[in-house]
Design a protein around this motif. Sequence first.
Motif, PDB file in Angstrom:
ATOM      1  N   UNK A 255      -0.494   7.791  -0.298  1.00  0.00           N
ATOM      2  CA  UNK A 255      -1.332   8.909   0.098  1.00  0.00           C
ATOM      3  C   UNK A 255      -1.470   8.888   1.621  1.00  0.00           C
ATOM      4  N   UNK A 256      -1.092   9.995   2.252  1.00  0.00           N
ATOM      5  CA  UNK A 256      -1.126  10.050   3.713  1.00  0.00           C
ATOM      6  C   UNK A 256      -2.558  10.271   4.190  1.00  0.00           C
ATOM      7  N   UNK A 257      -3.261   9.182   4.316  1.00  0.00           N
ATOM      8  CA  UNK A 257      -4.653   9.205   4.748  1.00  0.00           C
ATOM      9  C   UNK A 257      -4.993   7.803   5.256  1.00  0.00           C
ATOM     10  N   UNK A 258      -5.949   7.694   6.139  1.00  0.00           N
ATOM     11  CA  UNK A 258      -6.320   6.385   6.665  1.00  0.00           C
ATOM     12  C   UNK A 258      -5.213   5.769   7.480  1.00  0.00           C
ATOM     13  N   UNK A 259      -4.813   4.575   7.112  1.00  0.00           N
ATOM     14  CA  UNK A 259      -3.814   3.828   7.885  1.00  0.00           C
ATOM     15  C   UNK A 259      -2.381   4.279   7.626  1.00  0.00           C
ATOM     16  N   UNK A 260      -2.153   5.121   6.632  1.00  0.00           N
ATOM     17  CA  UNK A 260      -0.802   5.594   6.316  1.00  0.00           C
ATOM     18  C   UNK A 260      -0.499   6.802   7.187  1.00  0.00           C
ATOM     19  N   UNK A 261       0.479   6.663   8.065  1.00  0.00           N
ATOM     20  CA  UNK A 261       0.789   7.740   9.018  1.00  0.00           C
ATOM     21  C   UNK A 261       2.063   8.500   8.670  1.00  0.00           C
ATOM     22  N   UNK A 262       3.058   7.820   8.093  1.00  0.00           N
ATOM     23  CA  UNK A 262       4.306   8.498   7.739  1.00  0.00           C
ATOM     24  C   UNK A 262       4.206   9.038   6.325  1.00  0.00           C
ATOM     25  N   UNK A 263       4.953  10.112   6.070  1.00  0.00           N
ATOM     26  CA  UNK A 263       4.874  10.760   4.748  1.00  0.00           C
ATOM     27  C   UNK A 263       6.278  11.131   4.290  1.00  0.00           C
ATOM     28  N   UNK A 264       7.013  10.158   3.731  1.00  0.00           N
ATOM     29  CA  UNK A 264       8.409  10.416   3.343  1.00  0.00           C
ATOM     30  C   UNK A 264       8.507  11.246   2.074  1.00  0.00           C
ATOM     31  N   UNK A 265       9.603  11.970   1.947  1.00  0.00           N
ATOM     32  CA  UNK A 265       9.916  12.676   0.711  1.00  0.00           C
ATOM     33  C   UNK A 265      10.653  11.745  -0.240  1.00  0.00           C
ATOM     34  N   UNK A 266      10.563  12.028  -1.530  1.00  0.00           N
ATOM     35  CA  UNK A 266      11.374  11.279  -2.497  1.00  0.00           C
ATOM     36  C   UNK A 266      12.848  11.544  -2.208  1.00  0.00           C
ATOM     37  N   UNK A 267      13.620  10.468  -2.163  1.00  0.00           N
ATOM     38  CA  UNK A 267      15.060  10.573  -1.941  1.00  0.00           C
ATOM     39  C   UNK A 267      15.776   9.738  -3.000  1.00  0.00           C
ATOM     40  N   UNK A 268      16.952  10.188  -3.394  1.00  0.00           N
ATOM     41  CA  UNK A 268      17.756   9.421  -4.339  1.00  0.00           C
ATOM     42  C   UNK A 268      18.099   8.066  -3.726  1.00  0.00           C
ATOM     43  N   UNK A 269      17.857   7.009  -4.498  1.00  0.00           N
ATOM     44  CA  UNK A 269      18.124   5.659  -3.994  1.00  0.00           C
ATOM     45  C   UNK A 269      18.375   4.749  -5.188  1.00  0.00           C
ATOM     46  N   UNK A 270      19.540   4.189  -5.267  1.00  0.00           N
ATOM     47  CA  UNK A 270      19.958   3.433  -6.451  1.00  0.00           C
ATOM     48  C   UNK A 270      19.025   2.274  -6.771  1.00  0.00           C
ATOM     49  N   UNK A 271      18.556   1.563  -5.750  1.00  0.00           N
ATOM     50  CA  UNK A 271      17.725   0.394  -5.999  1.00  0.00           C
ATOM     51  C   UNK A 271      16.234   0.738  -6.016  1.00  0.00           C
ATOM     52  N   UNK A 272      15.894   2.030  -5.952  1.00  0.00           N
ATOM     53  CA  UNK A 272      14.501   2.441  -5.976  1.00  0.00           C
ATOM     54  C   UNK A 272      13.972   2.561  -7.393  1.00  0.00           C
ATOM     55  N   UNK A 273      12.655   2.631  -7.524  1.00  0.00           N
ATOM     56  CA  UNK A 273      12.033   2.788  -8.832  1.00  0.00           C
ATOM     57  C   UNK A 273      12.470   4.116  -9.445  1.00  0.00           C
ATOM     58  N   UNK A 274      13.065   4.036 -10.632  1.00  0.00           N
ATOM     59  CA  UNK A 274      13.620   5.207 -11.323  1.00  0.00           C
ATOM     60  C   UNK A 274      14.645   5.949 -10.468  1.00  0.00           C
ATOM     61  N   UNK A 275      15.308   5.213  -9.557  1.00  0.00           N
ATOM     62  CA  UNK A 275      16.386   5.789  -8.764  1.00  0.00           C
ATOM     63  C   UNK A 275      15.936   6.610  -7.575  1.00  0.00           C
ATOM     64  N   UNK A 276      14.659   6.435  -7.146  1.00  0.00           N
ATOM     65  CA  UNK A 276      14.154   7.187  -5.999  1.00  0.00           C
ATOM     66  C   UNK A 276      13.426   6.278  -5.017  1.00  0.00           C
ATOM     67  N   UNK A 277      13.430   6.691  -3.764  1.00  0.00           N
ATOM     68  CA  UNK A 277      12.668   5.991  -2.731  1.00  0.00           C
ATOM     69  C   UNK A 277      11.187   6.326  -2.887  1.00  0.00           C
ATOM     70  N   UNK A 278      10.387   5.719  -2.041  1.00  0.00           N
ATOM     71  CA  UNK A 278       8.958   6.020  -2.035  1.00  0.00           C
ATOM     72  C   UNK A 278       8.717   7.465  -1.600  1.00  0.00           C
ATOM     73  N   UNK A 279       7.705   8.094  -2.195  1.00  0.00           N
ATOM     74  CA  UNK A 279       7.306   9.445  -1.817  1.00  0.00           C
ATOM     75  C   UNK A 279       5.875   9.446  -1.319  1.00  0.00           C
ATOM     76  N   UNK A 280       5.387  10.628  -0.956  1.00  0.00           N
ATOM     77  CA  UNK A 280       4.080  10.691  -0.310  1.00  0.00           C
ATOM     78  C   UNK A 280       3.341  11.969  -0.688  1.00  0.00           C
ATOM     79  N   UNK A 281       2.025  11.837  -0.870  1.00  0.00           N
ATOM     80  CA  UNK A 281       1.146  12.985  -1.059  1.00  0.00           C
ATOM     81  C   UNK A 281       0.341  13.175   0.222  1.00  0.00           C
ATOM     82  N   UNK A 282       0.614  14.248   0.938  1.00  0.00           N
ATOM     83  CA  UNK A 282      -0.156  14.545   2.148  1.00  0.00           C
ATOM     84  C   UNK A 282      -1.497  15.138   1.749  1.00  0.00           C
ATOM     85  N   UNK A 283      -2.471  15.010   2.633  1.00  0.00           N
ATOM     86  CA  UNK A 283      -3.778  15.586   2.334  1.00  0.00           C
ATOM     87  C   UNK A 283      -3.739  17.113   2.410  1.00  0.00           C
ATOM     88  N   UNK A 284      -2.801  17.667   3.140  1.00  0.00           N
ATOM     89  CA  UNK A 284      -2.630  19.119   3.144  1.00  0.00           C
ATOM     90  C   UNK A 284      -2.224  19.602   1.749  1.00  0.00           C
TER      91      UNK A 284
END
Length: 518
Positions: free
Chosen positions: A100-129
Amino acid sequence: MYFKFTFCPIILLLWASLSFAQNVNVVIHGAASIAKTDDNFVCVTLDWWPAEKCDYNQCPWGKAGILNLDLRYGALINAIKAFNPLRIKVGGSLQDNVVYKVGEVSSCPNFMKREDGLFGFSQGCLSMERWDQLNRFFNHTRVKLTFGLNALFGRNESQTEKGLWIGDWQPQNTRDFMQYTISKGYKVDSYEFGNQLSGSGMGAKVDAKQYGKDVIVLKNLVKELYAHPKTQPKVLGPGGFYEEKWFNTFLEVSGHGIVDGLTHHVYNLGPGDDPNMMNKILDPSYFNQVSQTYKGVSDVVNKFRPQLGAWVSESGGALNGGSKDVSRTFADGFWYLDQMGMASTYDQKAFCRQALIGGNYGLLNATTFVPNPDYYGALLWHRLMGSTVLAVTKESDPNLRVYAHCAKKKPGVSLIFINLSKDRSFNITLSNAKPGDAGKPNYVFVGKQNREEYHLRALTGDIKDDIVCLNDVPMVQTDSEDILAMDPKLVDASTPISIAAQSIAYVTIRDFEAPACV
């Protein structure tokens, strides 16, 4: 542009009348309830999946995911408002990969296809907007919200056991998210901790003792931040597949009063690409197998007694997006409505359909927002079936499935009849069980008021059709994008209840005397 029909084709009525009719007596045991559901038993999910989520050489999610869904569509708004209110659970497989992009979290990546990621995806982010946009939408549509939290934040995957995540959950990002939510006055009915991390897990798992310790941390956090008990969201978990030992261990560790509701998932139709899917959906003995899961969960609830009891917090029938040939069709209602009926008899408080929109199992079409057949079955359940569950007995073909509740709007009882038979209709008479005297015959019910009946059939008589008829009127969306009126057919109480082959019917009887419904 959608085709608009005034009535279902007459061939369907002829086909239904030619089917062999069997007389059946159904006994309603109205003296006492056997279970209680929540008033908002019907629940749907919104999932995180991006458009790149694919299974079985198809990618059916489009822009239906939480981060991509266009919240301005009138058809979407009207579909939710029709429930007034609808319980929605925000969550899914990727929720434990969302920051969650709030507090100390400054970057907000989108989910991207990634073989070694959880369920085949990289980390994603929910912006407060985006969270602001979602809450304006939820407030406008009067949603009762359950939010699925990231329960893997701060953990690391074990180097020695694949899929096992170890270490303590780090709550700071959730704390910041909750503080922001509170500061904005956003209403959250409940928080669910993690997704499918129980037992063997799905993609990831957490040890039961560790989960039990971490859910205590979450409960204390909720108590601290939400000072007023009346507005304090409930804590739910574990939101995964039931495994007796794991569930018992985590509840023993967490102790009494920590988890308010015990949540579990059901996907009893198996993989979405199973070529035998249609046969499963028409097999009553296959449906019955999942009752062991409901019984097991009920036993755990009776042992530990969480305040809110048990919820099915995710169930889409078929795994991995559902079945492209079945989940969007009239046939899927046989599975869906039967499962809601069965779950209610086992005292499950809510039943969350995966999903409102997205995949092949969405209640709404992922691109047009037009309701699929199961949407209408769910809406009728929400409007007609009350929270008090009654026992029903019958001696007949197992293809006739029957569930009874006190009517949502008093007085009376409401029943749902599901006829799985391809060539047999049923003529139903009702009896009222005589309480406390099993040796005497039941009272044959003779009504004086007209019954209210809602008959659901496939448009062409082919259950693989994706258009449903209600009382012989096709439920086809108009240009106004409004949900069509769903009025009952009033039927002479002196006649049997007629359930056509491969059809579903809701029936409300206002003058049926059931002491449990007073």
